[in-house]
Write an enzyme that holds these catalytic residues in place. Structure first.
Site, PDB file in Angstrom:
ATOM      1  N   ALA A   1       0.823  -1.217   0.000  1.00  0.00           N
ATOM      2  CA  ALA A   1       0.000   0.000   0.000  1.00  0.00           C
ATOM      3  C   ALA A   1       0.856   1.265   0.000  1.00  0.00           C
ATOM      4  CB  ALA A   1      -0.931  -0.005   1.214  1.00  0.00           C
TER       5      ALA A   1
ATOM      6  N   ILE B   1      -1.137   1.049  -7.170  1.00  0.00           N
ATOM      7  CA  ILE B   1      -2.527   0.596  -7.080  1.00  0.00           C
ATOM      8  C   ILE B   1      -2.920   0.289  -5.635  1.00  0.00           C
ATOM      9  CG2 ILE B   1      -4.012  -1.332  -7.799  1.00  0.00           C
ATOM     10  CD1 ILE B   1      -2.126  -1.275 -10.431  1.00  0.00           C
ATOM     11  N   GLY B   2      -1.967  -0.215  -4.854  1.00  0.00           N
ATOM     12  CA  GLY B   2      -2.259  -0.524  -3.444  1.00  0.00           C
ATOM     13  C   GLY B   2      -2.591   0.729  -2.664  1.00  0.00           C
TER      14      GLY B   2
ATOM     15  N   TYR C   1       7.366 -13.864 -14.411  1.00  0.00           N
ATOM     16  CA  TYR C   1       6.342 -12.953 -13.863  1.00  0.00           C
ATOM     17  C   TYR C   1       4.948 -13.518 -14.173  1.00  0.00           C
ATOM     18  CZ  TYR C   1       3.361  -8.822 -13.261  1.00  0.00           C
ATOM     19  OH  TYR C   1       2.349  -7.967 -12.879  1.00  0.00           O
TER      20      TYR C   1
HETATM   21  N1  LIG Z   1       0.834  -1.487 -13.021  1.00  0.00           N
HETATM   22  C1  LIG Z   1       0.428  -2.374 -13.919  1.00  0.00           C
HETATM   23  O1  LIG Z   1       0.384  -2.111 -15.153  1.00  0.00           O
HETATM   24  C2  LIG Z   1      -0.008  -3.733 -13.469  1.00  0.00           C
HETATM   25  C3  LIG Z   1      -0.510  -4.611 -14.438  1.00  0.00           C
HETATM   26  C4  LIG Z   1      -0.916  -5.878 -14.029  1.00  0.00           C
HETATM   27  C5  LIG Z   1      -0.850  -6.242 -12.709  1.00  0.00           C
HETATM   28  N2  LIG Z   1      -0.350  -5.377 -11.785  1.00  0.00           N
HETATM   29  C6  LIG Z   1      -0.281  -5.835 -10.383  1.00  0.00           C
HETATM   30  O2  LIG Z   1      -0.768  -4.823  -9.530  1.00  0.00           O
HETATM   31  C7  LIG Z   1      -0.197  -4.992  -8.232  1.00  0.00           C
HETATM   32  C8  LIG Z   1       0.262  -3.632  -7.714  1.00  0.00           C
HETATM   33  O3  LIG Z   1       1.349  -3.184  -8.506  1.00  0.00           O
HETATM   34  P1  LIG Z   1       1.555  -1.651  -8.894  1.00  0.00           P
HETATM   35  O4  LIG Z   1       1.343  -1.541 -10.341  1.00  0.00           O
HETATM   36  O5  LIG Z   1       0.834  -0.770  -7.968  1.00  0.00           O
HETATM   37  O6  LIG Z   1       3.138  -1.539  -8.663  1.00  0.00           O
HETATM   38  P2  LIG Z   1       3.972  -0.646  -7.643  1.00  0.00           P
HETATM   39  O7  LIG Z   1       3.610   0.779  -7.769  1.00  0.00           O
HETATM   40  O8  LIG Z   1       5.397  -1.037  -7.868  1.00  0.00           O
HETATM   41  O9  LIG Z   1       3.485  -1.163  -6.235  1.00  0.00           O
HETATM   42  C9  LIG Z   1       3.869  -2.427  -5.765  1.00  0.00           C
HETATM   43  C10 LIG Z   1       3.765  -2.442  -4.275  1.00  0.00           C
HETATM   44  O10 LIG Z   1       4.257  -3.716  -3.820  1.00  0.00           O
HETATM   45  C11 LIG Z   1       5.211  -3.467  -2.808  1.00  0.00           C
HETATM   46  N3  LIG Z   1       6.199  -4.521  -2.688  1.00  0.00           N
HETATM   47  C12 LIG Z   1       7.144  -4.869  -3.587  1.00  0.00           C
HETATM   48  N4  LIG Z   1       7.913  -5.849  -3.074  1.00  0.00           N
HETATM   49  C13 LIG Z   1       7.428  -6.110  -1.838  1.00  0.00           C
HETATM   50  C14 LIG Z   1       7.811  -6.998  -0.814  1.00  0.00           C
HETATM   51  N5  LIG Z   1       8.869  -7.799  -0.942  1.00  0.00           N
HETATM   52  N6  LIG Z   1       7.096  -7.016   0.315  1.00  0.00           N
HETATM   53  C15 LIG Z   1       6.046  -6.184   0.478  1.00  0.00           C
HETATM   54  N7  LIG Z   1       5.650  -5.302  -0.445  1.00  0.00           N
HETATM   55  C16 LIG Z   1       6.344  -5.268  -1.593  1.00  0.00           C
HETATM   56  C17 LIG Z   1       5.855  -2.151  -3.199  1.00  0.00           C
HETATM   57  O11 LIG Z   1       6.528  -1.603  -2.108  1.00  0.00           O
HETATM   58  P3  LIG Z   1       7.717  -0.517  -2.254  1.00  0.00           P
HETATM   59  O12 LIG Z   1       7.038   0.819  -2.247  1.00  0.00           O
HETATM   60  O13 LIG Z   1       8.551  -0.761  -1.061  1.00  0.00           O
HETATM   61  O14 LIG Z   1       8.411  -0.822  -3.543  1.00  0.00           O
HETATM   62  C18 LIG Z   1       4.627  -1.365  -3.619  1.00  0.00           C
HETATM   63  O15 LIG Z   1       3.948  -0.867  -2.508  1.00  0.00           O
HETATM   64  C19 LIG Z   1       0.927  -6.023  -8.404  1.00  0.00           C
HETATM   65  O16 LIG Z   1       0.459  -7.263  -7.924  1.00  0.00           O
HETATM   66  C20 LIG Z   1       1.137  -6.091  -9.892  1.00  0.00           C
HETATM   67  O17 LIG Z   1       1.622  -7.346 -10.324  1.00  0.00           O
HETATM   68  C21 LIG Z   1       0.064  -4.127 -12.124  1.00  0.00           C
END
Ligand SMILES: NC(=O)c1ccc[n+]([C@@H]2O[C@H](COP(=O)([O-])OP(=O)(O)OC[C@H]3O[C@@H](n4cnc5c(N)ncnc54)[C@H](OP(=O)(O)O)[C@@H]3O)[C@@H](O)[C@H]2O)c1
Length: 320
Positions: free
Chosen positions: A21, A25-26, A171
């Site tokens: 979070a 997206i979180g 992935y």
């Molecule tokens: N963005 C897209 O286009 C897209 C498309 C398909 C699916 N998704 C999915 O959407 C979800 C959210 O991703 P997002 O796009 O919001 O990416 P993001 O902005 O990189 O956010 C990912 C979150 O996960 C956290 N995280 C990473 N490694 C972690 C760990 N070891 N332990 C705990 N937390 C961790 C990150 O923390 P930090 O702030 O510390 O890095 C960040 O809060 C993911 O499951 C991703 O696979 C995203």
């Protein structure tokens, strides 16, 4: 009318935990839940980024330390939550990595599979009994369109591989695992007669921190073009998760995603799942593999409700 965050019902009195979070997206998912009155636990690997996110969100929040690269950290986080809370209404398994800087997690698992799937498998199992007595409780696991790239066996060799760091297949396999897990959890909860629902959601495409990893060179132009032409901002990309978490008309077992441009953007509605993700034998195999690798066994309630077994009702709402 297309579903939007204005449709999120009052969440007062409910407790939600959102992994990852601290950004993307979180953060948007947590923001809306807190805005609607939920007490939101922001489960973040960096307490500093978590606190900064809490300050941006406002409302009633608490930052919980959770590093999904470490099963010890997952256990500590779950113990901390269990020590302070008697109930958990919503669990959003959102955190994720793509093309990270490290090959394996602390426990020796391939990085994508360890963080995106196994860490969440363990966390969910360790928190489950805070949820299974609560009508309306929900577990949402965030998957991806990339689950279709999850080719190859999902076995112990893949789980421990050191070659997936820059691999779209690795992935994709972790995201396929998210879908297989959400479905198997749905079936097991329904069979146990638990009121808790398990659902999956995918955000489409969004220009978040996820894209700051280290992809192979040939994916860079594809990703740049995709993000430029097909993506939507993180607050819109959070809507499938929010709808899965809060819309009482969406049943357990559903998979939601954006409605437009090959599910890359648009209002949240029923999403397509690959044939591989619907393979019940693969769902069961992944469950047993995950139990073996994490050492986490789920405590399902003991009253069976055979009439609910295997219920899967897709959302049939008009595309917005
Ligand atoms: N963005 C897209 O286009 C897209 C498309 C398909 C699916 N998704 C999915 O959407 C979800 C959210 O991703 P997002 O796009 O919001 O990416 P993001 O902005 O990189 O956010 C990912 C979150 O996960 C956290 N995280 C990473 N490694 C972690 C760990 N070891 N332990 C705990 N937390 C961790 C990150 O923390 P930090 O702030 O510390 O890095 C960040 O809060 C993911 O499951 C991703 O696979 C995203």
């Amino acid at each position: 009318m297309a579903w939007s965050d204005a449709h999120v019902l009052d969440q007062s009195g409910r407790t939600a935990l959102v992994t990852g979070a601290s950004g993307g997206i979180g953060l948007e998912t947590a923001r809306v839940l807190a805005d609607r009155g939920a007490h939101v636990l922001l489960a973040c690997r960096s307490m500093e980024r978590g606190r900064a996110a809490a300050a941006r969100i406002g409302g009633s929040t608490e930052v919980v330390h959770l590093d999904l690269t470490s099963l010890d950290s997952v256990r500590e986080a779950a113990e901390g939550v269990r020590g302070r809370y008697e109930r958990l209404d919503l669990l959003v398994n959102n955190a994720g990595v793509m093309f990270p800087s490290y090959r394996r997690t602390e426990d020796g698992f391939e990085a994508h599979f360890g963080v995106n799937h196994l860490g969440h498998f363990a966390l969910t199992g360790l928190l489950l009994d805070l949820m299974t007595a609560l009508p309306g409780s929900r577990i949402v696991t965030v998957a991806s369109l990339a689950h279709r790239a999850g080719l190859g066996a999902l076995d112990e060799d893949a789980a421990r591989s050191s070659t997936g760091r820059r691999s779209l297949t690795a992935y994709g396999r972790s995201k396929l695992a998210n879908l297989l897990f959400a479905q198997e959890l749905h079936r097991r909860l329904a069979t146990a007669g638990a009121p808790t629902a398990s659902l999956a959601a995918h955000p489409g495409l969004s220009p978040t921190g996820l894209w700051h990893g280290d992809p192979p060179w040939f994916l860079r132009p594809v990703a740049a073009a995709g993000l430029r032409w097909l993506a939507h901002p993180a607050d819109r990309a959070a809507l499938p998760s929010l709808r899965a978490a809060t819309d009482p008309h969406v049943p357990g077992g559903a998979h939601l995603g954006p409605s437009k441009l090959f599910e890359s953007r648009g209002a949240p509605t029923a999403a397509r799942s690959s044939r591989a993700s619907r393979d019940m034998a693969a769902q069961d195999r992944l469950w047993k593999l995950s139990e073996g690798l994490t050492g986490v066994r789920y405590a399902f309630p003991s009253v069976p409700a055979p009439e609910l077994s295997g219920v899967v009702c897709p959302v049939t709402d008009a595309r917005g």
